[in-house]
Every structure is written in structure tokens, then in C-alpha cells.
Design a protein around this motif. Structure first.
Motif, PDB file in Angstrom:
ATOM      1  N   GLU A 172       0.816  -1.211   0.000  1.00 44.55           N
ATOM      2  CA  GLU A 172       0.000   0.000   0.000  1.00 44.55           C
ATOM      3  C   GLU A 172       0.852   1.264   0.000  1.00 44.55           C
ATOM      4  O   GLU A 172       0.526   2.237  -0.685  1.00 44.55           O
ATOM      5  N   GLU A 175       2.038   1.897  -3.366  1.00 41.73           N
ATOM      6  CA  GLU A 175       0.979   2.465  -4.199  1.00 41.73           C
ATOM      7  C   GLU A 175       0.887   3.985  -3.981  1.00 41.73           C
ATOM      8  O   GLU A 175       0.817   4.762  -4.935  1.00 41.73           O
ATOM      9  N   ASP A 246      -4.146   9.507  -0.531  1.00 45.52           N
ATOM     10  CA  ASP A 246      -3.451   8.230  -0.713  1.00 45.52           C
ATOM     11  C   ASP A 246      -2.026   8.301  -0.187  1.00 45.52           C
ATOM     12  O   ASP A 246      -1.548   7.407   0.505  1.00 45.52           O
ATOM     13  N   THR A 250      -0.317   6.705   3.647  1.00 45.11           N
ATOM     14  CA  THR A 250       0.590   5.570   3.700  1.00 45.11           C
ATOM     15  C   THR A 250       1.994   5.949   4.161  1.00 45.11           C
ATOM     16  O   THR A 250       2.741   5.072   4.572  1.00 45.11           O
TER      17      THR A 250
ATOM     18  N   TYR B 105       0.681  -7.072  -5.131  1.00 44.91           N
ATOM     19  CA  TYR B 105      -0.706  -7.064  -5.599  1.00 44.91           C
ATOM     20  C   TYR B 105      -0.950  -8.166  -6.635  1.00 44.91           C
ATOM     21  O   TYR B 105      -2.101  -8.490  -6.927  1.00 44.91           O
ATOM     22  N   ASN B 112      -6.316  -1.877 -11.309  1.00 43.29           N
ATOM     23  CA  ASN B 112      -6.404  -2.664 -10.076  1.00 43.29           C
ATOM     24  C   ASN B 112      -5.500  -2.128  -8.975  1.00 43.29           C
ATOM     25  O   ASN B 112      -5.516  -2.647  -7.861  1.00 43.29           O
ATOM     26  N   ARG B 114      -5.600   0.162  -6.845  1.00 43.47           N
ATOM     27  CA  ARG B 114      -6.463   1.161  -6.216  1.00 43.47           C
ATOM     28  C   ARG B 114      -6.979   0.672  -4.864  1.00 43.47           C
ATOM     29  O   ARG B 114      -8.158   0.794  -4.554  1.00 43.47           O
ATOM     30  N   LYS B 115      -6.071   0.099  -4.089  1.00 38.82           N
ATOM     31  CA  LYS B 115      -6.469  -0.258  -2.725  1.00 38.82           C
ATOM     32  C   LYS B 115      -6.816   1.000  -1.946  1.00 38.82           C
ATOM     33  O   LYS B 115      -7.638   0.980  -1.037  1.00 38.82           O
TER      34      LYS B 115
END
Lengths: 525, 118, 113
Positions: A172, A175, A246, A250, B105, B112, B114-115
Motif C-alpha cells: 500500500e 501504491e 493516498d 501511507t 498485488y 487494479n 487502487r487499494k
């Protein structure tokens, strides 16, 4: 000795964190204590240089530093034909204000990280990049060179993204870092394109020189959009704010607090470009870009706070509030920009609105940093950010609770904390520009209070919980880091006029004084 | 006419590269392809920088034994070098992000990744 | 009349120190009033919360989780949230699209106005 040290302060400002960043892996080989000592020393020296430089600027006016010149003030070499050819740092009162913000926050954050990250691995890279991020932020706010600004922007973006992703956290965090890096890179490339367009026309990269030659053709307007929109994105303005929650969620909490400062350096860049680079009284279309900022600001304030209310993750909630608070700054300065061509309105309320906006920048950096650090403290002890699972921590973590209350009351604009002072300036001046916007700003403030009441209730209130039985107060360095920021929040709340007179008013004057900025380099009016 | 067209060629190339890059960034589902788009965008901007420094019949800006006075602009070339270095760092970092995301992931489809949302 | 440490806002003024003094005075008055109350009323049943005569529920489970707070607010704003939240897709290419979209819009505005 002291004099020559003072002369080279602008260079030291970026040199100290840069060297610290690359010395840290070396110190890390000598052990944890050596590294911690170096981190503390580097952070303390950086803030010292920053505060000393800011004090010099506020006392004597703009400070120039020409890299590689025989004398640091020699902006234009004898044989260059009247053009500054070297990289020049130009720190005026606005830059000095940002330097103060970055210095205070980075000191508090370094102190806090020492304890918060003590149980993690990979600390060499972490602190190296932390100092690179600080270098990037300090460079952005003190440089007087467009390309140099781009380089520091990229340094802060890259270091920031790497830090966000540093603790992979089941992917995460990566991301969050990926989104930040992607948008930052697209934005930075757009900035570089604009710099190319400007250089192609005016043969200069120095902000003051380009400003003095600007002809306001179509290409210049394209360059302006290519510069302004990505910088607005970097400070998290709606509808380009999506990366903010986002990324802020994180990142490690200390880094989130630093990312807030870094996004405010982008805000500085935005204001610098609109006011100094393009702010010609007659030829610039003030209304269009003023309303651009005002609309972005109003949208950010409202969308940010309404998105925050239903959030369950405490840091995500705070991140949406960062968007919302940035809205106040854009609104305040945007009102000043929109009425700039109208001297009467500018004097009557435009400058007050800008003062409110700039005061809110420093206030926000302090209380939002404080709030993120308290969220980090809670996460440090409980291991969760989920507000549904937290509760009853007030019994075990009284200091964190008190710091959280200070931050929450300040962000909601409750007197006598600093958020109230800057918001009052914004409300009263924006009301004369547009009553609707002022009322919107107040509604946003009420919703902010409501959502922080929710966070306070969910984290600290209620009976102690069985699953958090072992929770204790966080270690002293973390408390000290939070205390630095809390002390500023209270001080700026109790004597706001001192800050406005000494720092904010000069910064506003520096922002509107385009001729002065140009004259500092090219001489004469 | 032909000369002018030829001189405009680098800028047309920049435009084409930018369009390709934007297309890849907006419409490609594969993260790696998106990053390729980003790399294309970097190249476009770098080409733009070098192109604005070009002077017809100019020589490399080295001052020793210079045969004529007309030279291409050195500043933009220095800028491009810096931008290339930054670009390399960015690409390396983003690709390593893509790698970690694929590991964790199990996908590189951006739709995809996009947690984090809402 | 010029009181030091006062923030001039153009339309008004704000002095936190005076405000604190006012706060302290109000606190003092409240404390004075309270101290003149009946001292025997501070023990026994008087300390229990009064919930319309019902018994006080047990402490455990009394904590309301965050999601349930402001349920009414989010319920009332349902139409707003059902339109706003879907914009936050979390997809990186959408984020880039928003940035480029705003840039395109501003280009059009800046070049035409």
C-alpha cells in the motif's frame, strides 16, 4: 569569521542538509547512536542556518547569493553584458517566511523520527532521504532561478516519493508513493517544458530577468498554465487533490508532516510565479488567475472537509483536512490576486486577505504537522489507524491527547490558537470581496471542528480498552518534537500581531513588490 | 520553405512524442507501459530543450580554436543533461515501485492498483 | 485607543490576551457562584448521571465507534456523497487525467480571455 559565515548562509542552507544526507550512511556504519547524533546535529544546524538567514532577511531586506561569484552579491558580472549568468539564490521576506516554516518543522520532525523510527530497519536510507527532502524544500523557496527551482522540485518529489514507499506495508505504501511520483513527474516535466518556452524567448533562466523581459504573448500564457497548474496540483488543490489522501495516509507520520511542508513549498512556487514572474500590473490578466485561485481554494476547502467527515482512517481524514486548509490559503491569496489591479480594493482588503493566506501557511504547517505527529504517536503504540478500533487512549497517553487537542482546536479555528487568527483575517477580508465565499469558509471551519470532535472522541475518549492495555505514553523525543510545534501553535495564537507585523506583512509586501524583486538583481527601478 | 520545414521538424517530433506519451499515460492499462509513456514524455521535453538551442550553421559551443562566431546554445544542453539524470532516477524508482506492486498485488493493471480510494 | 498585541483585520480587531482575561474573569465568576452552593450536595446520589430516571448502563460497550458518529449527517448528504466519492477512484491514470484536464481547461481560458 561570523561575518563571512553570515554572508554564506543561503549556500549553507542547502549545503548542510545535503552533506548531512550523504554523511548519514557513513555514520550509520558506526552505529545507531552516531547516526542519531548526526541526524540531530544536521537538523539543528539546518534550522539554525534557516532561522539566522530569515532573521537577516527580515532585518535587512532581500539576501542575494550568487554561486561561484567573487562576491556573493555580484549578481551581474562585469563582462556578461548586463545579464546574470550564474545560479542566484534570492531570499526575500516571502522566501524567508517559508524558510522559517521548513526549519522549525524539519527540526521537530527529525527529533520525532529518532524515536518513532527507532524500531525500524533501513534507517540510513530513511534519514538520507529525509534530509534530501529538506534540501529540496529549502532550495525551492530560496532559489531565484527557474531551472534551479525545477531541480529542487524534483529532489523533493523523488525523495518524498521514496520516503512514502519506504516501508512497503503490503504494497500500500508503494501504491501511495507511485501515485505521488507519477503525478509529480508529469507535473515537473510540464514545469520544465514551460521553462524551455520561457528560455527560448528570453534567453534567461533567472526569475527576475525573465520577469523584466516578459512580453505576455500567447507562448507566455501557455508557459504560465504549464507552470501554475502542476504547482497547484502539488499543493493538493481540488480537483487535482486525489493523490493527497493516498500519499499522506501511507507515508510514515513524520514524513507526512514533512510532505505538508513540501506541498507548501509548491504553493510558494505558485505564488512566486503568479505575482513575481507574471505580475505586471497592466498586462497581466489579474481577474482570470485570481479567480482561478479563488475557485480552486473554495472547492478545496469545501470538498476537502466534506470528504474528511466520513473517513475511518485517521491519517486519511487528516489528509483531506490538509486539502481543505490549503483551500484557505488559495482563497486568501487568490482574493488578493483578483483585486490586484484595483489599488483601492487591494489596500482595503486585498492585502489583508493575502496576509491571512500567508499566515495560514505557517499556521497550517505547524498544527497539521502536530496533528500528523499525534496520529503517528497513536499508531506507534497501538499499531492501527482505524478509528473504529481505537478508543480510550486518553488514560494512557495524556501528552499525546493534549497535543492533539491543541492541534485540533487550532485547525478548527477556535480562539485563542493560531488557526483562529489567520482564519479571522481571511473571513473578514474575503467577506468584502464576496460574502458567499466568507460564509463558505466559516461553514468549512465548523465542519472541520465537527470532524475533529469525532477523531478526538474515537481515539481518546471512552473507558480504557482491553486490547490497548499495554499502551503507554510515547518516548520523550517524540513528545519533544510535538512540543516544538505545539509551542508555536500557542505562541502564534496568543500574539498573532507580532507574527503578522514582523513576518507576514513583509512577506505580503515582498509578494506584491515585483519591481523590487527585479531591481534586487538588475538594479535600479 | 524546405529549410523552415526542416527547422520545424524537431518541434513536430516533440509534439508527436508528447501525444504518444499522453496517450500511453491516459489509456494504457499496463503500469509498465504507462511508465514508458512517462519516459517518452521526458524524451520529448529533452528534445524540446535541445532544439530551442539549435542555431542554423552553428557549431558546438567549445571556445578553443573556434572557427566562427555562431554556436548553438550551451545552456539548454546543460539543462538537458541535468534533466536526463533526473529522468534516470525517476524511471529507476518508478520501475522498482512497479516491481514491488507486482509482487504484492499480483498485477500491473493500473485499474487494479487502487487499494487506496474513497 | 491603541492596545498592544492586537491583530487588526481591516474590519475589526482581535486580542487573544484580552480574550483570555475575559475567559479568566468568567471562570472566576463561575467558580465563585459554585463555591456558594450547598456543600452537602456533592456526595452520594448527586454524583450519578441523571438519565431520565433510568439506571446508568454499564461502561463496557458504551463507546460509539467512529463510523456511527455523524451517521445523520452523511445520511442527509447522501446525494452529495454518492456523486462526490466515485470521483476518488484511486486509479493512477485517472489522477493524471484530472491534472491534464485542468491544464487543458486553463490553456483554453488563458489563450482566449
Amino acid at each position: 569569521m561570523m561575518d563571512s559565515l553570515a554572508l554564506h548562509l543561503p549556500a549553507l542552507l542547502v549545503a548542510i542538509p545535503l552533506f548531512t544526507a550523504f554523511l548519514i550512511p557513513l555514520a550509520g556504519r558506526a552505529g545507531d547512536t552516531a547516526r542519531s547524533a548526526l541526524v540531530l546535529l544536521g537538523a539543528a544546524l539546518t534550522s539554525l542556518a534557516g532561522l539566522a538567514l530569515a532573521a537577516r532577511v527580515f532585518a535587512r531586506g532581500t539576501v542575494l547569493y550568487v554561486f561561484g561569484a567573487a562576491a556573493p552579491h555580484a549578481a551581474i558580472p562585469m563582462d556578461s553584458g548586463g545579464i546574470p549568468i550564474r545560479i542566484i539564490f534570492q531570499v526575500d521576506a516571502l522566501g524567508a517566511l517559508m524558510v522559517v516554516i521548513a526549519s522549525l518543522s524539519s527540526l521537530a520532525i527529525a527529533l520525532y523520527s529518532l524515536a518513532a523510527e527507532s524500531r525500524q530497519s533501513g534507517k540510513d536510507g530513511f534519514y538520507s532521504m529525509l534530509f534530501l527532502l529538506v534540501t529540496g524544500v529549502l532550495g525551492m523557496v530560496s532559489t531565484g532561478d527557474l531551472f534551479n527551482f525545477f531541480v529542487f522540485l524534483e529532489i523533493s518529489s523523488l525523495a518524498g516519493a521514496a520516503l512514502v514507499a519506504y516501508r512497503i506495508d503490503k504494497g500500500e505504501a508503494v501504491e501511495g508513493g507511485l501515485k505521488y511520483a507519477l503525478l509529480s513527474t508529469v507535473g515537473a516535466l510540464s514545469v520544465l517544458m514551460a521553462i524551455g518556452i520561457l528560455f527560448a524567448q528570453y534567453n534567461a533562466l533567472n526569475i527576475a530577468t525573465v520577469a523584466s523581459r516578459l512580453r505576455f504573448g500567447s507562448l507566455d500564457m501557455i508557459a504560465l498554465v504549464l507552470l501554475a497548474v502542476p504547482l497547484a496540483m502539488k499543493c493538493g488543490a481540488v480537483p487535482m487533490h486525489f493523490w493527497t489522501p493516498d500519499t499522506y495516509t501511507t507515508a510514515p507520520s513524520s514524513i507526512t508532516a514533512l510532505l505538508v511542508v513540501s506541498s507548501q513549498a509548491s504553493l510558494y512556487g505558485l505564488f512566486r510565479i503568479l505575482f513575481t514572474l507574471y505580475g505586471d500590473l497592466l498586462r497581466f490578466n489579474w481577474a482570470v488567475f485570481g479567480w482561478f485561485l479563488v475557485i480552486l481554494g473554495a472547492l478545496s476547502a469545501f470538498v476537502g472537509v466534506t470528504m474528511a467527515i466520513p473517513q475511518k482512517d485517521v491519517k486519511r481524514l487528516m489528509a483531506y483536512h490538509a486539502v481543505s486548509q490549503t483551500g484557505y490559503m488559495l482563497l486568501g491569496v487568490g482574493v488578493g490576486l483578483a483585486v490586484f489591479a484595483d489599488a483601492g480594493a487591494l489596500a482595503a482588503y486585498g492585502k489583508t486577505a493575502m496576509a491571512g493566506g500567508l499566515f495560514h501557511i505557517i499556521n497550517h504547517a505547524m498544527y497539521k504537522g502536530l496533528l500528523f505527529l499525534t496520529a503517528g504517536a497513536v499508531f506507534y503504540r497501538t499499531g492501527t489507524r482505524n478509528l473504529n478500533r481505537l478508543g480510550g487512549l486518553g488514560h494512557a497517553m495524556p501528552w499525546t491527547m493534549v497535543f492533539f487537542m491543541i492541534g485540533a482546536l487550532a485547525i478548527a479555528g477556535i480562539p485563542p490558537f493560531n488557526g483562529f487568527a489567520s482564519k479571522l483575517l481571511i473571513y473578514e477580508s474575503v467577506f468584502r470581496f464576496s460574502p458567499f465565499l466568507a460564509i463558505l469558509a466559516m461553514v468549512v471551519s465548523i465542519l472541520t471542528l465537527a470532524s475533529f470532535v469525532k477523531v478526538f472522541h474515537s481515539m481518546f475518549m471512552g473507558p480504557p480498552r482491553a486490547e490497548f492495555a499495554g499502551v503507554r505514553e510515547v518516548p520523550a523525543p517524540m513528545i519533544a518534537g510535538m512540543a516544538i510545534l505545539a509551542a508555536f501553535v500557542i505562541l502564534a495564537g496568543l500574539v498573532p500581531q507580532v507574527f503578522v507585523d514582523r513576518m507576514i506583512a513583509p512577506a505580503v509586501n515582498a509578494l506584491v513588490d515585483r519591481a523590487g524583486y527585479i531591481a534586487a538583481i538588475l538594479g535600479g527601478h | 520553405m524546405i529549410t523552415r520545414l526542416l527547422l520545424a521538424m524537431p518541434f513536430l517530433t516533440v509534439a508527436v512524442l508528447l501525444l504518444l506519451a499522453l496517450g500511453a499515460l491516459l489509456f494504457k492499462r499496463n503500469l509498465i507501459k504507462m511508465l514508458m509513456g512517462l519516459s517518452l514524455m521526458e524524451s520529448a521535453v529533452n528534445l524540446f530543450l535541445v532544439a530551442i538551442g539549435y542555431r542554423q550553421d552553428g557549431v558546438a559551443p567549445i571556445f578553443t580554436n573556434v572557427p566562427q562566431t555562431l554556436m548553438v546554445l550551451p545552456t539548454v544542453q546543460a539543462l538537458t543533461l541535468t534533466a536526463i539524470v533526473i529522468g534516470v532516477a525517476t524511471s529507476a524508482m518508478m520501475l522498482s515501485f512497479a516491481m514491488v506492486i507486482y509482487k504484492k498485488y499480483g498485477t500491473v493493471d493500473v485499474r487494479n492498483i487502487r487499494k487506496l480510494n474513497g | 485607543m491603541d492596545i498592544p498585541w492586537t491583530l487588526q483585520t481591516g474590519a475589526g480587531a482581535w486580542n487573544p490576551l484580552l480574550w483570555l482575561v475575559g475567559f479568566a474573569v468568567a471562570f472566576g465568576v463561575a467558580w465563585l457562584v459554585r463555591s456558594r452552593g450547598r456543600p452537602d450536595n456533592r456526595s452520594g446520589d448527586a454524583l450519578k448521571p441523571f438519565i431520565s430516571g433510568n439506571e446508568e448502563p454499564e461502561n463496557a460497550g458504551g463507546h460509539i465507534p467512529a463510523s456511527n458518529l455523524y451517521w445523520g449527517f452523511t445520511e442527509a448528504m447522501k446525494t452529495y456523497y454518492s456523486r462526490l466519492v466515485p470521483f476518488h477512484t484511486g486509479i493512477p491514470s485517472d489522477y493524471v487525467a484530472w491534472l491534464l484536464g485542468v491544464m487543458a481547461l486553463m490553456l483554453v481560458i488563458a489563450l482566449t480571455v
